[in-house]
Design a protein around this motif. Sequence first.
Motif, PDB file in Angstrom:
ATOM      1  N   ARG A  34       0.945  -1.182  -0.037  1.00  9.98           N
ATOM      2  CA  ARG A  34       0.024  -0.013  -0.148  1.00  9.98           C
ATOM      3  C   ARG A  34       1.025   1.165  -0.152  1.00  9.98           C
ATOM      4  O   ARG A  34       2.039   1.307   0.564  1.00  9.98           O
ATOM      5  N   PRO A  78      -2.440   2.280  -4.284  1.00 11.73           N
ATOM      6  CA  PRO A  78      -3.196   3.228  -3.664  1.00 11.73           C
ATOM      7  C   PRO A  78      -4.577   2.359  -3.161  1.00 11.73           C
ATOM      8  O   PRO A  78      -4.849   1.339  -3.499  1.00 11.73           O
ATOM      9  N   ASP A  79      -5.359   2.920  -2.382  1.00 13.91           N
ATOM     10  CA  ASP A  79      -6.488   2.295  -1.512  1.00 13.91           C
ATOM     11  C   ASP A  79      -7.445   2.192  -2.365  1.00 13.91           C
ATOM     12  O   ASP A  79      -8.255   1.260  -2.296  1.00 13.91           O
ATOM     13  N   GLN A  80      -7.571   2.895  -3.573  1.00 16.55           N
ATOM     14  CA  GLN A  80      -8.723   2.946  -4.388  1.00 16.55           C
ATOM     15  C   GLN A  80      -8.419   1.549  -5.406  1.00 16.55           C
ATOM     16  O   GLN A  80      -9.130   1.338  -5.916  1.00 16.55           O
ATOM     17  N   ASN A  81      -7.214   0.924  -5.518  1.00 21.30           N
ATOM     18  CA  ASN A  81      -6.992  -0.290  -6.158  1.00 21.30           C
ATOM     19  C   ASN A  81      -6.598  -1.450  -5.513  1.00 21.30           C
ATOM     20  O   ASN A  81      -5.974  -2.176  -5.838  1.00 21.30           O
ATOM     21  N   ALA A 140      -8.668  -3.975  -2.680  1.00 17.34           N
ATOM     22  CA  ALA A 140      -9.745  -4.328  -1.822  1.00 17.34           C
ATOM     23  C   ALA A 140      -9.385  -5.560  -0.795  1.00 17.34           C
ATOM     24  O   ALA A 140      -8.618  -6.350  -1.278  1.00 17.34           O
ATOM     25  N   LEU A 167     -13.191  -2.052  -1.231  1.00 17.72           N
ATOM     26  CA  LEU A 167     -12.025  -1.118  -1.613  1.00 17.72           C
ATOM     27  C   LEU A 167     -11.703  -0.643  -0.273  1.00 17.72           C
ATOM     28  O   LEU A 167     -12.417  -0.056   0.411  1.00 17.72           O
ATOM     29  N   ILE A 212     -10.175   2.308   0.199  1.00 15.83           N
ATOM     30  CA  ILE A 212     -10.761   3.624   0.254  1.00 15.83           C
ATOM     31  C   ILE A 212     -11.999   3.821   0.714  1.00 15.83           C
ATOM     32  O   ILE A 212     -12.373   4.649   1.578  1.00 15.83           O
ATOM     33  N   ASP A 213     -12.684   2.915   0.515  1.00 14.33           N
ATOM     34  CA  ASP A 213     -14.164   2.817   1.391  1.00 14.33           C
ATOM     35  C   ASP A 213     -14.261   2.423   2.650  1.00 14.33           C
ATOM     36  O   ASP A 213     -14.772   2.968   3.536  1.00 14.33           O
ATOM     37  N   GLN A 214     -13.211   1.477   2.897  1.00 16.21           N
ATOM     38  CA  GLN A 214     -13.153   0.966   4.276  1.00 16.21           C
ATOM     39  C   GLN A 214     -12.706   2.264   5.020  1.00 16.21           C
ATOM     40  O   GLN A 214     -13.145   2.527   6.522  1.00 16.21           O
ATOM     41  N   ASN A 215     -11.664   3.063   4.684  1.00 16.11           N
ATOM     42  CA  ASN A 215     -11.197   4.020   5.429  1.00 16.11           C
ATOM     43  C   ASN A 215     -12.212   5.219   5.628  1.00 16.11           C
ATOM     44  O   ASN A 215     -12.239   5.916   6.482  1.00 16.11           O
ATOM     45  N   ASN A 216     -13.068   5.188   4.721  1.00 16.55           N
ATOM     46  CA  ASN A 216     -14.211   6.230   4.804  1.00 16.55           C
ATOM     47  C   ASN A 216     -15.136   6.130   5.834  1.00 16.55           C
ATOM     48  O   ASN A 216     -15.873   6.908   6.409  1.00 16.55           O
TER      49      ASN A 216
END
Length: 70
Positions: free
Chosen positions: A14, A52-55, A57, A62, A64-68
């Motif tokens: 990451r 990157p987190d967007q790439n 899962a 993803l 990026i969604d977990q971090n949100n």
Amino acid sequence: YDGVTMPVIHINIRDGLTIDQKRDVARDITDVINKNLGIDKERTEIFFHDIPDQNFAKAGILLIDQNNDE
């Protein structure tokens, strides 16, 4: 080894490592390959693949969604 062997190491990780951390990891891995396999350091190639987190899962979500959600 016959002197022709050329290890190519890929590190998928990451985003987030600093350049100094990558330098340290590259040096340490190269040293281990040299020590344990007897391959000249100059023959070892290391590629860092920053993901990157967007790439990436995990558990179908993803990062990026977990971090949100936090």
